[in-house]
Design a protein around this motif. Structure first.
Motif, PDB file in Angstrom:
ATOM      1  N   PHE A 193       0.809  -1.223   0.000  1.00 36.57           N
ATOM      2  CA  PHE A 193       0.000   0.000   0.000  1.00 36.57           C
ATOM      3  C   PHE A 193       0.844   1.276   0.000  1.00 36.57           C
ATOM      4  CE2 PHE A 193      -2.591  -3.350   2.071  1.00 36.57           C
ATOM      5  CZ  PHE A 193      -3.537  -3.473   1.067  1.00 36.57           C
ATOM      6  N   ARG A 194       2.159   1.147  -0.243  1.00 35.08           N
ATOM      7  CA  ARG A 194       3.063   2.274  -0.443  1.00 35.08           C
ATOM      8  C   ARG A 194       3.030   3.251   0.729  1.00 35.08           C
ATOM      9  NH1 ARG A 194       6.200   0.753  -1.899  1.00 35.08           N
ATOM     10  NH2 ARG A 194       7.163   2.636  -2.723  1.00 35.08           N
ATOM     11  N   ILE A 195       3.442   2.764   1.911  1.00 32.11           N
ATOM     12  CA  ILE A 195       3.463   3.587   3.123  1.00 32.11           C
ATOM     13  C   ILE A 195       4.858   3.509   3.747  1.00 32.11           C
ATOM     14  CG2 ILE A 195       2.406   4.029   5.358  1.00 32.11           C
ATOM     15  CD1 ILE A 195       0.042   2.327   4.337  1.00 32.11           C
ATOM     16  N   PRO A 196       5.663   4.557   3.685  1.00 31.15           N
ATOM     17  CA  PRO A 196       5.453   5.772   2.872  1.00 31.15           C
ATOM     18  C   PRO A 196       5.682   5.455   1.395  1.00 31.15           C
ATOM     19  CG  PRO A 196       7.622   5.820   3.877  1.00 31.15           C
ATOM     20  CD  PRO A 196       6.940   4.593   4.407  1.00 31.15           C
ATOM     21  N   ASN A 197       5.224   6.325   0.521  1.00 25.91           N
ATOM     22  CA  ASN A 197       5.308   5.972  -0.899  1.00 25.91           C
ATOM     23  C   ASN A 197       6.681   6.241  -1.526  1.00 25.91           C
ATOM     24  OD1 ASN A 197       5.434   8.692  -1.739  1.00 25.91           O
ATOM     25  ND2 ASN A 197       3.231   8.812  -2.115  1.00 25.91           N
ATOM     26  N   ASP A 198       7.552   7.006  -0.829  1.00 25.22           N
ATOM     27  CA  ASP A 198       8.930   7.229  -1.302  1.00 25.22           C
ATOM     28  C   ASP A 198       8.983   7.660  -2.766  1.00 25.22           C
ATOM     29  OD1 ASP A 198      10.038   6.517   1.170  1.00 25.22           O
ATOM     30  OD2 ASP A 198      10.013   4.389   0.662  1.00 25.22           O
ATOM     31  N   GLY A 199       8.056   8.515  -3.159  1.00 29.79           N
ATOM     32  CA  GLY A 199       8.041   9.006  -4.529  1.00 29.79           C
ATOM     33  C   GLY A 199       7.460   8.026  -5.528  1.00 29.79           C
ATOM     34  N   ARG A 200       6.956   6.902  -5.037  1.00 32.14           N
ATOM     35  CA  ARG A 200       6.327   5.895  -5.900  1.00 32.14           C
ATOM     36  C   ARG A 200       4.909   5.627  -5.383  1.00 32.14           C
ATOM     37  NH1 ARG A 200      10.934   1.324  -7.288  1.00 32.14           N
ATOM     38  NH2 ARG A 200      12.371   2.734  -8.371  1.00 32.14           N
ATOM     39  N   PRO A 201       3.973   6.474  -5.747  1.00 30.83           N
ATOM     40  CA  PRO A 201       2.620   6.358  -5.195  1.00 30.83           C
ATOM     41  C   PRO A 201       1.804   5.194  -5.746  1.00 30.83           C
ATOM     42  CG  PRO A 201       2.714   8.115  -6.823  1.00 30.83           C
ATOM     43  CD  PRO A 201       4.118   7.631  -6.654  1.00 30.83           C
ATOM     44  N   ILE A 202       2.295   4.545  -6.802  1.00 30.92           N
ATOM     45  CA  ILE A 202       1.516   3.485  -7.445  1.00 30.92           C
ATOM     46  C   ILE A 202       2.165   2.125  -7.220  1.00 30.92           C
ATOM     47  CG2 ILE A 202       0.530   2.657  -9.610  1.00 30.92           C
ATOM     48  CD1 ILE A 202       0.828   5.529 -10.674  1.00 30.92           C
ATOM     49  N   GLY A 203       1.421   1.217  -6.633  1.00 28.19           N
ATOM     50  CA  GLY A 203       1.881  -0.150  -6.477  1.00 28.19           C
ATOM     51  C   GLY A 203       1.136  -1.039  -7.466  1.00 28.19           C
ATOM     52  N   VAL A 204       1.883  -1.679  -8.368  1.00 25.33           N
ATOM     53  CA  VAL A 204       1.272  -2.574  -9.349  1.00 25.33           C
ATOM     54  C   VAL A 204       1.581  -4.011  -8.938  1.00 25.33           C
ATOM     55  CG1 VAL A 204       1.233  -3.321 -11.749  1.00 25.33           C
ATOM     56  CG2 VAL A 204       1.441  -0.890 -11.208  1.00 25.33           C
ATOM     57  N   ILE A 205       0.541  -4.741  -8.556  1.00 25.15           N
ATOM     58  CA  ILE A 205       0.720  -6.122  -8.103  1.00 25.15           C
ATOM     59  C   ILE A 205       0.473  -7.059  -9.270  1.00 25.15           C
ATOM     60  CG2 ILE A 205       0.002  -7.851  -6.421  1.00 25.15           C
ATOM     61  CD1 ILE A 205      -1.036  -5.603  -4.671  1.00 25.15           C
ATOM     62  N   ASP A 206       1.520  -7.730  -9.715  1.00 24.78           N
ATOM     63  CA  ASP A 206       1.435  -8.639 -10.849  1.00 24.78           C
ATOM     64  C   ASP A 206       0.817  -9.962 -10.394  1.00 24.78           C
ATOM     65  OD1 ASP A 206       1.756 -10.171 -13.098  1.00 24.78           O
ATOM     66  OD2 ASP A 206       3.939 -10.379 -12.920  1.00 24.78           O
ATOM     67  N   LEU A 207      -0.416 -10.207 -10.835  1.00 18.39           N
ATOM     68  CA  LEU A 207      -1.126 -11.438 -10.481  1.00 18.39           C
ATOM     69  C   LEU A 207      -1.218 -12.400 -11.661  1.00 18.39           C
ATOM     70  CD1 LEU A 207      -4.089  -9.903  -8.417  1.00 18.39           C
ATOM     71  CD2 LEU A 207      -1.932 -10.810  -7.555  1.00 18.39           C
ATOM     72  N   SER A 208      -0.433 -12.133 -12.705  1.00 19.65           N
ATOM     73  CA  SER A 208      -0.527 -12.949 -13.921  1.00 19.65           C
ATOM     74  C   SER A 208      -0.061 -14.386 -13.703  1.00 19.65           C
ATOM     75  CB  SER A 208       0.288 -12.307 -15.056  1.00 19.65           C
ATOM     76  OG  SER A 208       1.654 -12.201 -14.707  1.00 19.65           O
ATOM     77  N   THR A 209       0.801 -14.613 -12.698  1.00 16.49           N
ATOM     78  CA  THR A 209       1.321 -15.960 -12.456  1.00 16.49           C
ATOM     79  C   THR A 209       0.593 -16.689 -11.339  1.00 16.49           C
ATOM     80  OG1 THR A 209       3.002 -15.087 -10.942  1.00 16.49           O
ATOM     81  CG2 THR A 209       3.620 -15.296 -13.262  1.00 16.49           C
ATOM     82  N   VAL A 210      -0.387 -16.034 -10.747  1.00 11.58           N
ATOM     83  CA  VAL A 210      -1.133 -16.666  -9.646  1.00 11.58           C
ATOM     84  C   VAL A 210      -2.089 -17.711 -10.218  1.00 11.58           C
ATOM     85  CG1 VAL A 210      -2.782 -16.276  -7.778  1.00 11.58           C
ATOM     86  CG2 VAL A 210      -0.967 -14.617  -8.211  1.00 11.58           C
ATOM     87  N   PRO A 211      -2.071 -18.948  -9.699  1.00 12.26           N
ATOM     88  CA  PRO A 211      -2.991 -19.980 -10.192  1.00 12.26           C
ATOM     89  C   PRO A 211      -4.444 -19.526 -10.106  1.00 12.26           C
ATOM     90  CG  PRO A 211      -1.344 -20.952  -8.725  1.00 12.26           C
ATOM     91  CD  PRO A 211      -1.169 -19.469  -8.648  1.00 12.26           C
ATOM     92  N   HIS A 212      -5.217 -19.891 -11.117  1.00 11.84           N
ATOM     93  CA  HIS A 212      -6.616 -19.456 -11.191  1.00 11.84           C
ATOM     94  C   HIS A 212      -7.397 -19.861  -9.947  1.00 11.84           C
ATOM     95  CE1 HIS A 212     -10.573 -18.595 -12.848  1.00 11.84           C
ATOM     96  NE2 HIS A 212     -10.943 -19.822 -12.536  1.00 11.84           N
ATOM     97  N   GLU A 213      -7.096 -21.042  -9.386  1.00  8.00           N
ATOM     98  CA  GLU A 213      -7.864 -21.547  -8.237  1.00  8.00           C
ATOM     99  C   GLU A 213      -7.692 -20.690  -6.995  1.00  8.00           C
ATOM    100  OE1 GLU A 213      -4.965 -24.266  -9.132  1.00  8.00           O
ATOM    101  OE2 GLU A 213      -5.918 -23.392 -10.888  1.00  8.00           O
ATOM    102  N   ILE A 214      -6.578 -19.948  -6.916  1.00 11.51           N
ATOM    103  CA  ILE A 214      -6.294 -19.184  -5.705  1.00 11.51           C
ATOM    104  C   ILE A 214      -6.392 -17.679  -5.929  1.00 11.51           C
ATOM    105  CG2 ILE A 214      -3.801 -18.821  -5.979  1.00 11.51           C
ATOM    106  CD1 ILE A 214      -5.320 -20.281  -2.813  1.00 11.51           C
ATOM    107  N   LEU A 215      -6.636 -17.257  -7.179  1.00 15.76           N
ATOM    108  CA  LEU A 215      -6.660 -15.827  -7.517  1.00 15.76           C
ATOM    109  C   LEU A 215      -7.675 -15.072  -6.680  1.00 15.76           C
ATOM    110  CD1 LEU A 215      -5.861 -13.399  -9.323  1.00 15.76           C
ATOM    111  CD2 LEU A 215      -7.625 -14.159 -10.936  1.00 15.76           C
ATOM    112  N   ASN A 216      -8.879 -15.610  -6.569  1.00 14.62           N
ATOM    113  CA  ASN A 216      -9.920 -14.912  -5.821  1.00 14.62           C
ATOM    114  C   ASN A 216      -9.548 -14.734  -4.352  1.00 14.62           C
ATOM    115  OD1 ASN A 216     -10.201 -17.777  -5.898  1.00 14.62           O
ATOM    116  ND2 ASN A 216     -12.187 -17.613  -4.912  1.00 14.62           N
ATOM    117  N   VAL A 217      -8.814 -15.710  -3.788  1.00 15.82           N
ATOM    118  CA  VAL A 217      -8.392 -15.606  -2.389  1.00 15.82           C
ATOM    119  C   VAL A 217      -7.352 -14.502  -2.217  1.00 15.82           C
ATOM    120  CG1 VAL A 217      -7.255 -16.815  -0.491  1.00 15.82           C
ATOM    121  CG2 VAL A 217      -8.915 -18.024  -1.906  1.00 15.82           C
ATOM    122  N   VAL A 218      -6.386 -14.430  -3.141  1.00 11.35           N
ATOM    123  CA  VAL A 218      -5.350 -13.393  -3.081  1.00 11.35           C
ATOM    124  C   VAL A 218      -5.980 -12.008  -3.178  1.00 11.35           C
ATOM    125  CG1 VAL A 218      -3.330 -12.423  -4.243  1.00 11.35           C
ATOM    126  CG2 VAL A 218      -3.562 -14.902  -4.020  1.00 11.35           C
TER     127      VAL A 218
END
Length: 320
Positions: A193-218
Motif C-alpha cells: 500500500f506504499r506507506i510511505p510511498n517514497d516518490g512511488r505512489p503506485i503499487g502494481v501487483i502482478d497477479l498474472s502468475t497466480v494460479p486461477h484456483e487461488i486468484l480470488n483468495v489473493v
C-alpha cells in the motif's frame, strides 16, 4: 471521480487499460502523495507510469498463509465434496492448535512483561497471528492416529493431502515458501500500500502468475487489508484500489468460492467512501459482475460494448 467509485468497461481491445492509465497519470501529477494499488492480471501496467510505480510480484514477496482469515483459508485449502463440512471443522481445530503453539513458543522467548500481556490475549481462528503449516499437518496426523473407522478418516486424509500438495507446488511459494514464519504484517502492508510511498505512489501487483484456483483468495486478502488499513487510518490515508478484470473474482455467480472476494470488495463499495478508499473496476463483462458492487459505482466510463446484455446493464446503472 475518486471521492466515490467508478467503472471502466468495454469489449476486449476497446482501450480500457489505456483510458484508466491516462486518468491515473493525470491525477498523480497533482497528487504526488497518493496511494494507488493496481491488481494487474495481465502484467501490463508496470511500464505505464515510469519511475512512479513500485512493481510488486508474488515471486519476490510473500503473502503468508496466516494473513488469510478463516473463510479465505477454507476456500484455499478445502475442495467441494460430501466431506467438505467435516474438513472445515478439522481445519478450524488445526489452525487454532497451530496458532496457540506458535504463540506459546513466542511467549517462551519473550520477556516477563510481554508474557503477561500475551496471556490476556484470546486467540481466535480469525486472529491475524502467525502459525506454521507444519503444525497444522502435525495436528491432523495426530488426530488420524486416534481414528479407526474409514469413514471418519477420509476428510482428515483429504485435507492433509491437499495441504502437502500445495506446499510442494512451486506456484504457491508466496503462501508457503518461507519456512521461517514470523510476523511480517507491517512489511507487507508498507510495500503493498506504499506507506510511505517514497516518490512511488503506485503499487502494481502482478497477479498474472497466480494460479486461477487461488486468484480470488489473493484478491480477497489484499482488498480486505486495504479496507482495514483505511479504517485504522481513520480516513487519513486516501487510497484507490484498481480491480482489473473484476468479473473474474467478484462475479454475480452464487459459487461459494467467490464469497470472500465479493464480501471484501463489496465492503469497500458500500462503506469505503467514508474511510477514504475508492474502487476503480475494470471489466469487459459488466453483466457478469456482482450487482451489489456494480450498483455502488457512481461513474461509468463505457467504451465499445458489443454484447446487448452488457449494454443494458450499463444503461440501467447509469440511469439509476
Amino acid at each position: 471521480l475518486f471521492s466515490k467509485h467508478f467503472i471502466v468497461t468495454g469489449s476486449t481491445g476497446s482501450g480500457k487499460s489505456c483510458a484508466l492509465t491516462c486518468i491515473i497519470q493525470r491525477a498523480i501529477e497533482e497528487h504526488k502523495s497518493a496511494h494507488v494499488v493496481i491488481l494487474d492480471l495481465h502484467n501490463e501496467y508496470k511500464d505505464a507510469f515510469g519511475d512512479m510505480v513500485e512493481p510488486i510480484s508474488l515471486s519476490d514477496m510473500t503473502l503468508p498463509l496466516w494473513m488469510l482469515n478463516f473463510q479465505e483459508l477454507c476456500v484455499a485449502l478445502t475442495v467441494d465434496g460430501p466431506e467438505r463440512d467435516e474438513e472445515v471443522d478439522i481445519l478450524n481445530d488445526a489452525v487454532l492448535f497451530a496458532k496457540r503453539r506458535y504463540a506459546e513458543a513466542a511467549v517462551g522467548r519473550a520477556g516477563a512483561l510481554v508474557r503477561k500481556a500475551t496471556e490476556t490475549h484470546v486467540l481466535g481462528v480469525d486472529s491475524p497471528t502467525p502459525f506454521r503449516v507444519s503444525d497444522v499437518i502435525a495436528f491432523i496426523e495426530d488426530e488420524l492416529g486416534k481414528l479407526d473407522r474409514i469413514r471418519k478418516v477420509i476428510p482428515y486424509r483429504r485435507l492433509k493431502a491437499r495441504l502437502e500438495a500445495l506446499v510442494g507446488d512451486a506456484r504457491y511459494n508466496f503462501l508457503f515458501g518461507n519456512m521461517n514464519v514470523q510476523d511480517t504484517m507491517v512489511d507487507v502492508l508498507a510495500r503493498v500500500f506504499r506507506i510511505p510511498n517514497d516518490g512511488r505512489p503506485i503499487g502494481v501487483i502482478d497477479l498474472s502468475t497466480v494460479p486461477h484456483e487461488i486468484l480470488n483468495v489473493v484478491v480477497s486478502v489484499i482488498s480486505r487489508l486495504a479496507f482495514d488499513l483505511c479504517v485504522w487510518g481513520e480516513g487519513k490515508l486516501p487510497m484507490l484500489l484498481v480491480c482489473e478484470e473484476a468479473h473474474r473474482y467478484a462475479p454475480a455467480s452464487s459459487n461459494g468460492a467467490y464469497l470472500p472476494t465479493r464480501k471484501a470488495i463489496g465492503q469497500i463499495a458500500k462503506e469505503g467512501r467514508k474511510y477514504g478508499i475508492s474502487l476503480a473496476l475494470v471489466t469487459q463483462r459488466p453483466s457478469e459482475l456482482d450487482s451489489t458492487i456494480l450498483s455502488q459505482c457512481s461513474t461509468a466510463i463505457a467504451l465499445r460494448l458489443s454484447n446487448d446484455k452488457d449494454q443494458q446493464v450499463i444503461r440501467q446503472s447509469t440511469y439509476e
